[in-house]
Every structure is written in structure tokens, then in C-alpha cells.
Design an enzyme around this catalytic site. Structure first.
Site, PDB file in Angstrom:
ATOM      1  N   GLU A   1      53.890 -15.140  30.021  1.00  0.00           N
ATOM      2  CA  GLU A   1      53.894 -14.744  31.423  1.00  0.00           C
ATOM      3  C   GLU A   1      53.740 -13.222  31.452  1.00  0.00           C
ATOM      4  OE1 GLU A   1      57.460 -15.848  33.474  1.00  0.00           O
ATOM      5  OE2 GLU A   1      56.764 -14.926  35.336  1.00  0.00           O
TER       6      GLU A   1
ATOM      7  N   ARG B   1      63.391 -20.467  18.713  1.00  0.00           N
ATOM      8  CA  ARG B   1      63.155 -19.109  19.152  1.00  0.00           C
ATOM      9  C   ARG B   1      63.671 -18.122  18.101  1.00  0.00           C
ATOM     10  NH1 ARG B   1      62.277 -18.192  24.516  1.00  0.00           N
ATOM     11  NH2 ARG B   1      62.746 -16.047  25.082  1.00  0.00           N
TER      12      ARG B   1
ATOM     13  N   LYS C   1      62.546 -10.145  28.162  1.00  0.00           N
ATOM     14  CA  LYS C   1      61.754  -9.141  28.868  1.00  0.00           C
ATOM     15  C   LYS C   1      62.539  -8.544  30.029  1.00  0.00           C
ATOM     16  CE  LYS C   1      58.407 -12.105  28.927  1.00  0.00           C
ATOM     17  NZ  LYS C   1      57.174 -12.853  29.250  1.00  0.00           N
TER      18      LYS C   1
HETATM   19  P1  ATP Z   1      61.513 -13.723  27.533  1.00  0.00           P
HETATM   20  O1  ATP Z   1      62.621 -14.676  27.798  1.00  0.00           O
HETATM   21  O2  ATP Z   1      61.742 -12.760  26.431  1.00  0.00           O
HETATM   22  O3  ATP Z   1      61.028 -13.051  28.760  1.00  0.00           O
HETATM   23  P2  ATP Z   1      59.676 -15.822  27.646  1.00  0.00           P
HETATM   24  O4  ATP Z   1      59.946 -17.036  26.887  1.00  0.00           O
HETATM   25  O5  ATP Z   1      59.923 -15.822  29.117  1.00  0.00           O
HETATM   26  O6  ATP Z   1      60.361 -14.615  26.959  1.00  0.00           O
HETATM   27  P3  ATP Z   1      56.881 -15.992  27.776  1.00  0.00           P
HETATM   28  O7  ATP Z   1      55.994 -14.897  28.204  1.00  0.00           O
HETATM   29  O8  ATP Z   1      57.037 -17.137  28.669  1.00  0.00           O
HETATM   30  O9  ATP Z   1      58.237 -15.324  27.411  1.00  0.00           O
HETATM   31  O10 ATP Z   1      56.531 -16.492  26.305  1.00  0.00           O
HETATM   32  C1  ATP Z   1      55.264 -16.695  25.781  1.00  0.00           C
HETATM   33  C2  ATP Z   1      55.376 -17.520  24.549  1.00  0.00           C
HETATM   34  O11 ATP Z   1      56.151 -16.835  23.600  1.00  0.00           O
HETATM   35  C3  ATP Z   1      56.081 -18.827  24.845  1.00  0.00           C
HETATM   36  O12 ATP Z   1      55.419 -19.868  24.194  1.00  0.00           O
HETATM   37  C4  ATP Z   1      57.452 -18.614  24.315  1.00  0.00           C
HETATM   38  O13 ATP Z   1      58.013 -19.806  23.900  1.00  0.00           O
HETATM   39  C5  ATP Z   1      57.207 -17.645  23.162  1.00  0.00           C
HETATM   40  N1  ATP Z   1      58.386 -16.845  22.911  1.00  0.00           N
HETATM   41  C6  ATP Z   1      59.036 -16.032  23.765  1.00  0.00           C
HETATM   42  N2  ATP Z   1      60.126 -15.504  23.188  1.00  0.00           N
HETATM   43  C7  ATP Z   1      60.162 -15.981  21.934  1.00  0.00           C
HETATM   44  C8  ATP Z   1      61.051 -15.821  20.822  1.00  0.00           C
HETATM   45  N3  ATP Z   1      62.122 -15.040  20.907  1.00  0.00           N
HETATM   46  N4  ATP Z   1      60.773 -16.476  19.674  1.00  0.00           N
HETATM   47  C9  ATP Z   1      59.692 -17.243  19.568  1.00  0.00           C
HETATM   48  N5  ATP Z   1      58.824 -17.453  20.569  1.00  0.00           N
HETATM   49  C10 ATP Z   1      59.053 -16.832  21.742  1.00  0.00           C
HETATM   50 MG    MG Z   2      59.903 -16.484  30.778  1.00  0.00          MG
END
Ligand code: ATP
Ligand code: MG
Length: 748
Positions: free
Chosen positions: A31, A258, A268
Site C-alpha cells: 500500500e 512476518r 509504516k
Molecule cells: P506495515 O504494517 O508496516 O505498514 P503492511 O503490511 O501494511 O506493513 P503493505 O504495504 O500492505 O504493508 O505490505 C506489502 C507487502 O509486504 C505485503 O504482502 C505484506 O505482507 C508484506 N510485509 C509487510 N511487512 C512485512 C514484514 N514485516 N515482514 C514480511 N513481509 C511484510
Molecule cells: Mg497495511
């Protein structure tokens, strides 16, 4: 491909074998609401890595269904991160918003099938009706609306006739499902906001659970890989695709754990807080776990990918020690970057018995590194050393300069302190010392002065002033919440560090090891010739391990190795380790090996007494000698420490090459003869005479006209080829440095 197959690759291979998919298609679907962090790097490495390993492709898709927080600057940061890590997405960057029309059509189809309805309950009642884990839910009375009424309402929602929250579109699944997510999940909500790409076209936006599976399907994705928190959403994913009877092959979702790292925050949202509160200088602040931050700090893409690989792909969430990431960057740079001298906290030393000036030829790399190159270091009667490398009243075990203890200046002479000069306040301002001409590096040391370490220094007249930014962890807490746990001392700016004059940064991406200090990177934004700025990437060893150890000696020290559990060092081993890394300038891996092995360290110390060449000796001992000691005791060896010192000395002075040294060593193991004798008997002396080497080069050039043409046309990578051929022709006896220089001359 990594040698060990993880569970995702096992699934992929099975699906290829069974013919379920002809091509492997994955996607990385962030995102765009913040800069990507190291967790995203892991997801990138998995998705792009699997596509690459199985000749498929991976899409980069912006999951932009939440219009309020998204921004194009985040899109750019995400693209940059993927590229920097060395991956390529297929075609253009995709956006979920590009599929809004199609997704809307699928919603209409569900309504027509009686599988979706417009609900008009207020938000709190929707929540109440959903029930709990132990109680089944209750369906809304609006679920009985006719298909016509639902179609009409949904169209008017889209046109913007209703306020936010007045209606929603829900899937009609099962209000008593054990998986709460299946209790008539939301598909669309009304939002009167501008979208950064779609503008004001839409007043309804699809929910993640509806948009994600359909976007995957539209793009022909085969394996939709996401993190564990989406495990329960998998049922909705399958329900949508199955209910719409989308023709196979269709994607399936697979979850992995994760990545979490201690001493940092990773969401983020929390990172945005730090940026907005200006606790850090921006999203690329070198203390942040963002890809932009690591990049600016000087981490290499290889080190990040190695780290992701070393963590593995697991099914259960766990916390990884940040020391493991630091190990990976150290490990990557150890053999890659030149080693130079820089003094961070200068203390003047006047050498009273030295006149004039001279230059030392100093190699950039230690013997065990397969890289060549050297520079000249100017020397004069006025130099600077590190303030911490002198102590007037040293504690026991202090190995550097004191009024009673001489020290070697790295690559130069031994100096002895004669007088200490202080200012009115009692602060030390200068040392008057004398050097020993007989101790010059490269010659046999005839000074008879015993020293216990070698320290960095710079010549006052030629040294350049540089700014050095030293970063520490942004959080002191192992599991920080956010801003409230920030480490106030995470950045130290040293305005006037002094560096040897050879360090000129004339191309981007320059990294150095400042000997005994750590690895440093020319700041890609602030560095200029007028004001050189270096970022500290990482120290030579894990400094946190010790800090934590101090209060409670029983606490395990941090791991210094990636694989397996590492046992903590004993007090004594830790002291040896510190001495080897700090006083003798050994890298932490070598020091670790020595410190943990009594037999080996005793052997090393004995050799060190005979020859003051701590780094070269340590390499010979931890590689060659250690191998012999694996299945023998010291008493059983044919050679002794003095002979090893002799062997290293003839490598150090250029009599034989490093490669030949291995051959001599083999012979010593068998016969126990002296190295100098072996060299003489076998005619192994290194060939450095250009008159001998030149005709061999001519011969190689004559035999390889094609490669010569390519080299001249600009393929400079072929230099290595020519050097290699020439060295081979000399039976490994050619002096690599001389060969290198001559080959360059001849090919010009
Ligand atoms: P955050 O919670 O840090 O904002 P998010 O999961 O909302 O992260 P996205 O932009 O939706 O972030 O994630 C893009 C991809 O990266 C998704 O497939 C998500 O599962 C993966 N991802 C995000 N954070 C991690 C992590 N800590 N370890 C492994 N994969 C991750
Ligand atoms: Mg997210």
C-alpha cells in the site's frame, strides 16, 4: 537459488509438476502509504525471488484502495526499493485502482447471484450483529432486499448520492461461520474523498478482501504470498473466486511469518510518526529500518538479501536479533572494501627525532582478501593519533601507547612516548615521541622494541578534515513502542575527523573500512569535495553485545554468527576477543575463532612475539594452522609458531605470494622444514622483475586477440582474465601487483 528449499518453493514446485500452472506469477502488493522497510525487503525477496527461480515473473502492484493516506512519493520509494534490491517487475507498475471498473462489475455479478447485498445498518449495530467467537451472529434485516433494489442502491452509492457510512455492500456468506471473517464481510464502502490517481470518479471504494483476490486473478497471479495476519482472510479470498466461478488457473493464497527485528519499530504508521515529529531527518534517515535509510547509511543490497535469506521463511512469527543484520553487512564488506586510516578524535604527536618526510606504500587489503591495490601514506614529524590510543595511567591489559609502552604506527614505525604536554586545565594536548628507524614496516624489525598493538594515525600536513556521522540504534528498548522509547544518543556528529589524503571519493557508492573503527560510506547526498561527509555503516564488532553483558555477566552475549546457536564467550575469551579486535585490529570473525580456541590463541600469541604482523599472522593461523589442528594436537604438528612467523614474514615482504605460501605450508606440514629453505629448494621466489614478466604477458596477449579487441572496446572487466592467464603461466609465482600494472600498461 538458496540451497535449502523453503515451504513456499516446495508448493511452487509441486504446482509446476502437477501442471496446475504453466507459469509462476507472483506479485508484491504494497500500500503506497509510507516508505518500505526491511520487512518489505523480505516480502520483495520472496516474491521476486520465487518468480526468478522458476522463470516466471513478479508484478509490482500498488494496493491503492485506501485513498486518504496514499501518495505518489511513496510509489517512487517502493519502485526504488525493488530496483535497488536488484529485481525487475514485469511491464508497468500496476495499481489496484486500474481495476476499479472490473472489480465493480464483479460486485454487480455477485448481487445478481443473490450473493451480495446493500446493508444500511449503522456501524455499531453491524458490529453487534456480528456476534463473538463463542456466539453466532445475526443477519441484518436488509439482507432480504431484492436483487433490483440492491442494484439500484449500489449504483446510487457509486454515483455519490449517499453520505459516508450510510450504506455498505456486503457478501452474503454465513453469519454463524466459525471464522468470524466470513460473517458477511464488507465488500464496498462509501468514501467521498479524492483518490491520488482516480480523482473524484468514485464515491465507493472496494475493501482489501474483495479487491485483492480479484486483482490477483486479473493479473494471472498463480501464488498470492502474504503474511500470516491474513490467514483468516484466506477463506474470503477463496469464497470470492469460487462463487464467481472464475475460470482456472486461479490464484491461491499462502502465508509466511512476518519479519520482526528487535530494537526497532517496523510499521509504516510508527515510522511516519517519527518522520513527522522530526525525530529523524526524513524517511531516509540512516537510523530508520527503511530501505531508503539502509541505502543512505551504506548497507549494500547484497547484505540485505543475505539477511533475508539467513532468516529463512517460516510459518511462525518470531523476533530476529538486529545483530544478525549487522553481521550480514560486516560480512559483506569485510572482503570488498579498502582499509584506510582515519582518526576520529585527534591527539597531536610530535616525533622529535624525525626529520623531513617520506611515503609508505600500504596495501588496501589484507593478505586473505583476493583483492589487490595499495596507496601511499605520507609520514612526517607531526602526526595525529586517536586520543583513546594513549593513556598516561593505563589499567592492566592496555596494549596501546603509554609512557612505558611503545606502539606501532600502522604501516610505519614504532614510536615511544617521551613527554606529555597538557594545557592549563590539565587536558592532554600533545605527546612528544621518538620513532625507531630500525622498525620500519617492510624491513626486518631490528629495533628490539616490543609492542603489543598497531594503531591508526595521519600525517598532520596532509590529512584531510572530514565530517563523520556515527549512528547508534534508534531505540534503547529491545521491543520499543514508538517515539517514547527513542535513544537520545543515536546520532553523534564528529565535525573534524582526520583522514589520510588518499581517500578521495570520485564516484558514487564508495565504502571504506576505517581501520579499527568500522565501515563507512560517503554520504550520497551531503558529501562534497569541500565538505566530505561519511556515515558509519557498522562497527567492526557487535558493540551492544558487550554493553549488555556488563551488568549481569550471566547474560548471553549477542550472536556473532548467523547459523545455529552460538554459546556465549567466557570472561577470559571475551577479553581476548576485545584485545584482538581493538588492539590488534583483527576482524571479528578471525578474533572470534582465536578467542574461543585456547590452543589456537596460544599458538598465535607465540608467533606474534616473533613477528609483529598481527593481521597476517591471524589469517595464517585461523586458516592454515587451524585446519591442521582439527585432528591433531599441537605436539603432533611438524612445524612450530616460529616457523609460521617466518612464513608470514616472507609473504609480508613480498618474497613469495600468498598463493605460494599455501604451497610452502603444505610442505612444512609434511617435512617440518623451514619456509625459507623450502622456497629456496623449490625455486618458489615470487617473480617481480618486469623483464621476466613482460614477455609472458606479450605471449598471453598474442594468444587472445579477441579479448584484446574487446578490452580495447571498453570491456575493462577482462583485465582480470589477462592477469589470471599471466599468473597461471608463471606457475603462480608472478607478483600479482606487478603483473596487474604491466598488463594495464600493455593493453593501453
Ligand atoms: P506495515 O504494517 O508496516 O505498514 P503492511 O503490511 O501494511 O506493513 P503493505 O504495504 O500492505 O504493508 O505490505 C506489502 C507487502 O509486504 C505485503 O504482502 C505484506 O505482507 C508484506 N510485509 C509487510 N511487512 C512485512 C514484514 N514485516 N515482514 C514480511 N513481509 C511484510
Ligand atoms: Mg497495511
Amino acid at each position: 537459488m538458496s540451497e535449502h528449499k523453503d515451504f513456499l518453493r516446495t508448493i511452487v514446485e509441486k504446482d509446476l509438476e502437477s501442471g496446475k500452472y504453466k507459469e509462476i506469477v507472483t506479485r508484491f502488493p504494497p500500500e503506497p502509504n509510507g516508505f518500505p522497510h526491511i520487512g518489505h525487503a523480505k516480502s520483495i525477496a520472496i516474491n521476486f525471488g520465487i518468480a526468478r527461480d522458476y522463470d516466471g515473473h513478479c508484478n509490482l502492484r500498488m494496493d491503492d484502495t485506501n485513498p486518504t493516506k496514499e501518495d505518489t512519493k511513496y510509489v517512487e520509494a517502493l519502485k526504488d526499493a525493488v530496483e535497488w534490491l536488484g529485481f525487475e517487475w514485469k511491464g508497468d507498475v500496476r495499481y489496484t485502482s486500474d481495476y476499479f471498473d472490473k472489480i465493480y462489475e464483479y460486485a454487480i455479478q455477485l448481487i445478481k447471484m443473490g450473493k451480495a447485498y446493500v446493508d444500511s445498518l449503522p456501524e455499531d449495530e453491524i458490529r453487534e450483529y456480528r456476534g463473538t467467537v463463542t456466539e453466532v451472529g445475526k443477519r441484518s434485516k436488509y439482507a432480504d432486499r431484492s436483487v433490483e433494489e440492491n442494484l439500484d442502491l449500489f449504483e446510487r452509492m457509486k454515483k455519490g448520492e449517499f453520505k459516508d457510512g450510510e450504506h455498505i455492500l456486503r457478501a452474503k456468506i454465513d453469519m454463524s461461520a466459525a471464522n468470524m471473517k466470513l460473517r458477511d464481510p464488507l465488500l464496498y464502502r462509501i468514501r467521498h474523498v479524492q483518490h491520488f490517481r482516480a480523482g473524484n470518479e468514485w464515491a465507493v471504494y472496494p475493501m482489501y478482501d474483495f479487491a485483492h483476490c480479484l486483482s490477483d486473478y486479473i493479473e494471472g497471479v498463480s501464488h498470492s504470498i502474504c503474511t500470516l495476519e491474513f490467514e483468516n482472510n484466506r477463506d474470503i479470498y477463496n469464497w470470492v473466486l469460487d462463487t464467481l466461478s472464475l475460470k482456472p488457473p486461479r490464484p491461491y493464497q499462502h502465508e509466511f511469518a512476518r519479519l520482526g527485528i528487535n530494537y526497532t519499530v517496523m510499521s509504516k504508521r510508527k515510522l511516519l510518526e517519527l518522520v513527522e515529529a522530526k525525530v529523524v531527518s526524513g524517511w531516509d534517515d540512516p537510523r530508520l529500518p527503511t530501505i531508503a535509510g539502509y541505502k543512505r547509511r551504506g548497507y549494500t543490497p547484497e547484505s540485505i538479501l543475505n539477511f533475508c535469506d539467513s532468516v529463512g521463511i517460516a510459518k511462525a512469527n518470531s523476533m530476529v536479533d538486529v545483530a544478525q543484520l549487522e553481521f550480514c553487512i560486516r560480512d559483506d564488506l569485510n572482503t570488498k572494501v579498502p582499509r584506510v586510516l582515519c582518526v576520529l578524535d585527534p591527539l597531536k604527536v610530535s616525533i622529535t627525532n624525525y626529520e623531513g618526510s617520506e611515503e609508505f606504500d600500504a596495501p588496501y587489503y589484507p593478505h586473505d582478501v583476493p583483492k589487490e591495490g595499495s596507496r601511499k601514506i605520507p609520514f612526517s614529524s607531526e602526526i595525529y593519533i586517536e586520543r583513546g590510543d594513549f593513556m598516561e595511567n593505563p589499567p592492566k591489559g592496555y596494549f596501546r601507547l603509554t609512557p612505558a609502552q611503545s606502539v606501532r604506527l600502522r604501516h610505519a614505525y614504532i614510536i615511544t612516548c617521551k613527554e606529555v604536554i597538557k594545557d592549563a586545565s590539565g587536558r592532554l594536548v600533545e605527546i612528544k615521541a621518538e620513532y625507531s628507524a630500525a622498525s620500519k614496516v617492510g624491513d626486518e624489525d631490528k629495533s628490539g622494541i616490543k609492542v603489543k598493538s598497531a594503531i591508526q594515525w595521519v600525517s598532520a600536513a596532509e590529512a584531510k578534515s572530514v565530517e563523520v556521522r556515527v549512528y547508534d540504534r534508534l531505540f534503547k528498548e529491545e521491543a520499543p513502542e514508538g517515539i517514547e522509547d527513542v535513544n537520545a544518543d543515536s546520532l553523534q556528529i564528529i565535525k573534524n575527523a582526520l583522514i589520510e589524503p588518499s581517500v578521495i571519493v570520485d564516484k558514487p557508492d564508495e565504502r571504506f573500512q576505517f581501520e579499527r573503527q568500522g565501515y563507512f560510506y560517503a554520504d550520497p547526498i551531503d558529501y562534497s569535495d569541500d565538505k566530505p561527509v561519511f556515515n558509519k555503516i557498522v562497527g567492526l564488532k557487535d558493540s551492544w553485545a558487550k554493553k549488555e553483558k556488563a551488568p549481569t555477566p550471566k547474560v548471553q552475549t549477542k550472536k556473532v554468527q548467523v547459523d545455529g546457536e552460538v554459546v556465549a564467550m567466557s570472561e577470559a575469551e571475551q577479553m581476548l576477543f576485545d584485545k584482538y579486535t581493538k588492539e590488534l585490529g583483527l576482524n571479528s570473525e578471525v578474533a572470534n575463532t582465536l578467542a574461543r580456541d585456547k590452543q589456537l590463541s596460544a599458538f598465535y600469541e607465540e608467533a606474534l612475539v616473533a613477528l609483529n604482523s598481527p593481521v597476517s599472522l591471524s589469517n595464517m593461523v585461523t586458516n592454515e594452522v587451524a585446519r591442521e589442528l582439527k585432528d591433531k594436537r599441537v605436539e603432533e604438528l611438524k612445524f612450530n609458531a616460529l616457523q609460521i612467523a617466518e612464513l608470514v614474514s616472507i609473504v609480508d615482504d613480498g618474497t613469495i605470494s600468498n598463493k605460494i605460501a599455501k604451497q610452502v605450508f603444505e610442505e612444512m606440514c609434511k617435512s617440518g622444514a623451514n619456509p625459507k629453505q623450502i622456497v629456496k629448494d623449490k625455486g618458489l621466489v615470487q617473480i617481480s622483475d618486469p623483464a621476466v614478466i613482460a614477455p609472458i604477458i606479450d605471449d598471453v596477449i598474442a594468444k587472445n586477440p579477441d579479448n584484446v579487441a574487446k578490452f580495447k572496446a571498453g570491456n575493462t572487466k577482462l583485465l582480470g582474465f589477462f592477469v589470471g592467464q599471466v599468473l597461471k603461466a608463471t606457475g603462480g609465482k608472478g607478483n600479482p601487483k606487478v603483473v596487474n600494472e604491466l598488463v594495464m600498461q600493455k593493453l593501453q
